[in-house]
Design an enzyme around this catalytic site. Structure first.
Site, mmCIF file in Angstrom:
data_model
loop_
_atom_site.group_PDB
_atom_site.id
_atom_site.type_symbol
_atom_site.label_atom_id
_atom_site.label_comp_id
_atom_site.label_asym_id
_atom_site.label_seq_id
_atom_site.Cartn_x
_atom_site.Cartn_y
_atom_site.Cartn_z
ATOM 1 N N ASP A 40 24.822 48.224 43.646
ATOM 2 C CA ASP A 40 25.063 47.385 44.823
ATOM 3 C C ASP A 40 23.997 47.467 45.908
ATOM 4 O O ASP A 40 23.558 46.448 46.423
ATOM 5 C CB ASP A 40 26.434 47.710 45.434
ATOM 6 C CG ASP A 40 27.559 47.159 44.573
ATOM 7 O OD1 ASP A 40 27.237 46.464 43.591
ATOM 8 O OD2 ASP A 40 28.724 47.430 44.878
ATOM 9 N N TYR A 43 21.084 45.381 45.017
ATOM 10 C CA TYR A 43 21.428 43.968 45.109
ATOM 11 C C TYR A 43 21.394 43.538 46.583
ATOM 12 O O TYR A 43 20.813 42.523 46.945
ATOM 13 C CB TYR A 43 22.818 43.742 44.512
ATOM 14 C CG TYR A 43 23.301 42.314 44.589
ATOM 15 C CD1 TYR A 43 23.120 41.439 43.515
ATOM 16 C CD2 TYR A 43 23.949 41.831 45.726
ATOM 17 C CE1 TYR A 43 23.557 40.132 43.574
ATOM 18 C CE2 TYR A 43 24.384 40.519 45.795
ATOM 19 C CZ TYR A 43 24.193 39.671 44.718
ATOM 20 O OH TYR A 43 24.633 38.381 44.794
ATOM 21 N N SER A 91 48.441 19.234 33.517
ATOM 22 C CA SER A 91 48.685 20.556 32.943
ATOM 23 C C SER A 91 49.033 20.409 31.466
ATOM 24 O O SER A 91 48.972 19.320 30.903
ATOM 25 C CB SER A 91 49.814 21.231 33.705
ATOM 26 O OG SER A 91 50.893 20.339 33.816
ATOM 27 N N LEU A 92 49.399 21.516 30.840
ATOM 28 C CA LEU A 92 49.843 21.506 29.448
ATOM 29 C C LEU A 92 51.314 21.898 29.434
ATOM 30 O O LEU A 92 51.784 22.597 30.320
ATOM 31 C CB LEU A 92 49.038 22.519 28.623
ATOM 32 C CG LEU A 92 47.539 22.271 28.497
ATOM 33 C CD1 LEU A 92 46.884 23.437 27.776
ATOM 34 C CD2 LEU A 92 47.259 20.966 27.767
ATOM 35 N N LYS A 124 45.726 32.744 28.451
ATOM 36 C CA LYS A 124 46.147 31.907 29.577
ATOM 37 C C LYS A 124 46.041 32.773 30.832
ATOM 38 O O LYS A 124 46.701 33.798 30.942
ATOM 39 C CB LYS A 124 47.598 31.468 29.367
ATOM 40 C CG LYS A 124 48.117 30.523 30.421
ATOM 41 C CD LYS A 124 49.530 30.070 30.052
ATOM 42 C CE LYS A 124 50.076 29.102 31.069
ATOM 43 N NZ LYS A 124 50.136 29.640 32.434
ATOM 44 N N GLU A 185 40.361 28.652 36.322
ATOM 45 C CA GLU A 185 41.428 29.334 37.024
ATOM 46 C C GLU A 185 40.805 30.389 37.941
ATOM 47 O O GLU A 185 40.078 31.265 37.458
ATOM 48 C CB GLU A 185 42.301 30.004 35.967
ATOM 49 C CG GLU A 185 43.742 30.141 36.288
ATOM 50 C CD GLU A 185 44.535 28.838 36.219
ATOM 51 O OE1 GLU A 185 45.643 28.831 36.764
ATOM 52 O OE2 GLU A 185 44.059 27.841 35.643
ATOM 53 N N LYS A 325 53.979 31.053 26.400
ATOM 54 C CA LYS A 325 54.108 32.124 27.398
ATOM 55 C C LYS A 325 54.882 33.306 26.840
ATOM 56 O O LYS A 325 55.877 33.143 26.156
ATOM 57 C CB LYS A 325 54.799 31.578 28.654
ATOM 58 C CG LYS A 325 53.933 30.556 29.378
ATOM 59 C CD LYS A 325 54.628 30.019 30.607
ATOM 60 C CE LYS A 325 54.317 30.855 31.822
ATOM 61 N NZ LYS A 325 54.746 30.176 33.072
ATOM 62 N N CYS A 419 60.215 60.379 61.763
ATOM 63 C CA CYS A 419 59.082 60.232 60.841
ATOM 64 C C CYS A 419 59.082 61.359 59.808
ATOM 65 O O CYS A 419 59.179 62.527 60.175
ATOM 66 C CB CYS A 419 57.766 60.249 61.608
ATOM 67 S SG CYS A 419 56.323 60.268 60.533
ATOM 68 N N CYS A 422 55.676 63.575 60.757
ATOM 69 C CA CYS A 422 55.521 64.295 62.028
ATOM 70 C C CYS A 422 56.840 64.557 62.741
ATOM 71 O O CYS A 422 56.863 65.196 63.789
ATOM 72 C CB CYS A 422 54.593 63.520 62.955
ATOM 73 S SG CYS A 422 55.349 62.013 63.611
#
Ligand SMILES: [Zn+2]
Length: 694
Positions: A40, A43, A91-92, A124, A185, A325, A419, A422
């Site tokens: 990184d 880059y 869509s399908l 998918k 997607e 699905k 808490c 604490c």
């Protein structure tokens, strides 16, 4: 790769072109080929060099330059424009059973008059559907699916995604298609989803239900800068309309898109018949959990594009494919207890501890219950039998309680008034949350209000040392935990009081590590004021706003002494942020913290502001000159032009007067231009301005 690679800086044009190509190549290596060559920081260095080069030579800035990925925010009230898809984005059909996949195959064969098609089977991806337009190879537009006919124009947001090439990577000799719509997607990686939800929960927000919702919500945010922070990714899986492309099969298209530098949907397989396709679907049912993205099934598509066209459409979906699905795996277990965790802001998050159970590939022991309201809505009690599943196969959540199995001994959970860390007082609040445009709901949240709560200062110390802030690399979370456990660190100022002896007394702390840490701490004292301001964790002040404040006020002392009126003069700082900063410096506890940091010798001056002062003193190109900018600048952004003027010792003003030296006029300049002519002020074009810069 060394910094000296590529054309020399003596030829800025060639150098900029080379840098653009290198950055695009590294994006491709990272996002498409998954074999990055550089880390990184390297880059970032390429990117910074290009940005600097473009600032000095604005004419070298091209529309496909990676520096053009983040644009300006949409103004309040402005919505996304809608644009017609070139080819409808339908869509399908979905199914959960094999029988229907076979029926689909029979229907396809009937319509193709007995010819047996080959099928392409692919994962998918569970994300948000988008369409990308490339004209002559250049990314020009990005749309949501919308109603299938028209989508919302989210180009500016999609441009922030480094996995989307701004220009197609065309192999030698291949011409860019005049036009192509690529459909895919946008998804949020699971790791990023977990990070984002933790951040939202720390703020007392509910977080997203699953990565799909997070992706869909993120691509429609108004500020591209915020979108960029969400680290979204894309998989391209279909082509829409296209011109001038010789592509006969869907599988061929996917290969082509991958060559062009787009991540394409993984694990595809061309199958000779439906039996092979079904076998491929079954193969992946239990393997899909290992990805860093959500898949909820597999898609079967007729591979030949002419056959796809022949099959046509129904009222709402394409006939060439079907989505199979997978059923989410649900298992039953028992809630053994409900525990409470404290976050950075003090917010309390309840989580269920289960009798360990195996689900979707791993043993599940805990699930976040988010807040009191969620527990009440699902009526989850300690001792309950519950059905759990993993959202996106990874984050476990309680689906429902098996009420029939209650014995009567279950205990209703109540958020504590004390808490757990604490023992301080807990404040219970009811916060209104937006569900959608019209509806809101009330969410019960709880907070530890003790500013000294160790759970809170742990997170604050970590934030202070993080990369965009003081950047103290050797100070990791584990070390912070040790320092807190030993009582050596309570708040960020304590870091600078650490001694070598103290560090060496810690478990597994060698001399070298201790010395490195002390060296890093010492170096961090020299950081620019902007970093210190970001590290203080003032409300509404992130890295960018810290820069604005730092550059405007020049020193910490000036900022601390600023009145509310003084803040009016800072461009980009609104009244809410101004009030928050003003209040911050008047909070006794925060004041003491800042005083101690100053006493430790941290730099409190803005180095950027000083560079500018020096430019004025040295008689920089624009020393003592006042500029007025008007009209639409085409070669660079207005903010950049202003910066270039200030860096050279000049000033900018909003209105033309006799004191104005130059009016820089872009396209469609209006009344200010008239005024300049009337007063006889020198009017310059963008090209004139560029000439003055050198
Ligand atoms: Zn506490």
């Amino acid at each position: 790769m060394s910094k000296t690679a590529g054309p020399s800086a003596a030829d800025p044009k060639a150098r900029a072109a080379w840098l653009r190509g290198e950055i695009a190549r590294h994006d491709r290596l990272y996002y498409v080929e998954q074999r990055p060559e550089i880390a990184d920081p390297e880059y970032d260095r390429l990117y910074r060099e290009l940005a600097d080069l473009e600032a000095a030579h604005p004419d070298l800035r091209t529309p496909d330059s990676p520096t053009q990925r983040v644009g300006n925010e949409l103004k309040g009230g402005e919505g996304f424009e809608t644009v017609a898809h070139k080819k409808p984005m339908l869509s399908l059909d979905n199914t959960y059973n094999e029988e229907e996949v076979r029926k689909f195959d029979e229907r396809v064969k009937r319509m193709l008059e007995g010819r047996a098609p080959e099928y392409n089977v692919e994962l998918k991806i569970d994300g948000a559907a988008v369409s990308l337009w490339y004209e002559k190879g250049l990314f020009t537009r990005g749309l949501t699916r919308g109603d299938g006919e028209r989508g919302e124009d989210i180009t500016r947001n999609l441009k922030t995604m480094r996995s989307i090439p701004l220009r197609l990577n065309l192999p030698e000799g291949q011409a860019a298609p005049p036009f192509i719509e690529l459909r895919g997607e946008v998804y949020m990686p699971r790791s990023e989803f977990a990070r984002l939800n933790k951040e939202l929960e720390d703020q007392g927000d509910e977080g997203f239900v699953n990565p799909r919702n997070a992706a869909a919500g993120s691509i429609k945010m108004k500020d591209p800068g915020e979108v960029a922070k969400r680290r979204l990714r894309i998989f391209v899986h279909t082509t829409g309309a296209f011109e001038g492309l010789d592509c006969k099969r869907h599988s061929e298209f996917l290969k082509l898109a991958a060559v062009w530098g787009l991540p394409t949907v993984p694990e595809t397989q061309v199958c000779a018949n439906i039996d092979e396709a079904i076998a491929h679907i079954k193969l992946w049912e239990h393997k899909r959990g290992g990805f860093d993205f959500d898949t909820d099934g597999m898609v079967v598509k007729v591979d030949r594009l002419d056959q796809q066209d022949q099959l046509g459409v129904t009222s709402k979906s394409y006939r060439f494919g079907i989505a199979y699905k997978y059923q989410p795996e649900q298992v039953e277990t028992v809630v053994e207890d409900i525990e409470v965790q404290v976050g950075k802001t003090g917010v309390l998050t309840p989580r269920a501890r289960f009798k360990p159970v195996f689900a979707s590939g791993t043993t599940v022991t805990y699930a976040s219950l988010h807040n009191q309201s969620q527990i009440e809505e699902k009526d989850i009690r300690i001792g309950d039998h519950v059905i759990i599943e993993k959202a996106g196969e990874i984050i476990p959540q309680v689906v429902r309680v098996v009420a029939a199995k209650r014995s009567g001994g279950e205990k209703v959970f109540k958020m504590p008034d004390e808490c757990p860390v604490c023992k301080g007082r807990i404040e219970h609040r009811e916060i209104e949350r937006k569900v959608d445009k019209e509806r809101t709901r009330v969410v019960k949240t709880s907070w530890c209000v003790n500013p000294n709560c160790p759970a809170r200062y742990r997170e604050r110390v970590i934030y202070f040392a993080s990369r965009g802030c003081m950047d103290i690399e050797d100070l990791g979370e584990k070390l912070v935990d040790k320092l807190i456990a030993k009582g050596m660190v309570k708040d960020p100022a304590d870091l600078y009081d650490l001694t070598r002896e103290q560090l060496l007394s810690l478990e597994r702390m060698g001399e070298k590590t201790a010395d490195n840490l002390l060296k890093r701490l010492e170096e961090s004292k020299k950081n620019d004021l902007a970093r210190l301001l970001a590290a203080l964790n003032m409300p509404h002040v992130g890295e960018r706003n810290a820069e604005l404040l730092s550059e405007h006020f020049g020193t910490l002392e000036a900022l601390r002494a600023a009145t509310m009126e003084d803040f009016d003069q800072v461009q980009g700082v609104g009244p809410i942020m101004a009030q928050a900063v003003f209040d911050y410096f008047r909070d006794a506890r925060e004041k003491a913290l800042v005083d101690r940091l100053v006493a430790s010798g941290l730099n409190t001056r803005s180095l950027t502001a000083e560079t500018r002062k020096a430019a004025v003193a040295a008689g920089g190109a624009f020393a003592g000159k006042t500029f007025v900018l008007t009209g639409t600048l085409t070669k660079f952004k207005r903010s950049e032009a202003e910066k270039m003027i200030k860096d050279r010792g000049g000033k900018t003003s909003g209105s033309v007067s006799k004191k104005t030296d130059y009016v820089l006029a872009g396209e469609e300049a209006g009344s200010k231009l008239d005024k300049a002519k009337e007063l006889g002020v020198k009017v310059i074009s963008e090209s004139d301005f560029e000439a003055l810069l050198t």
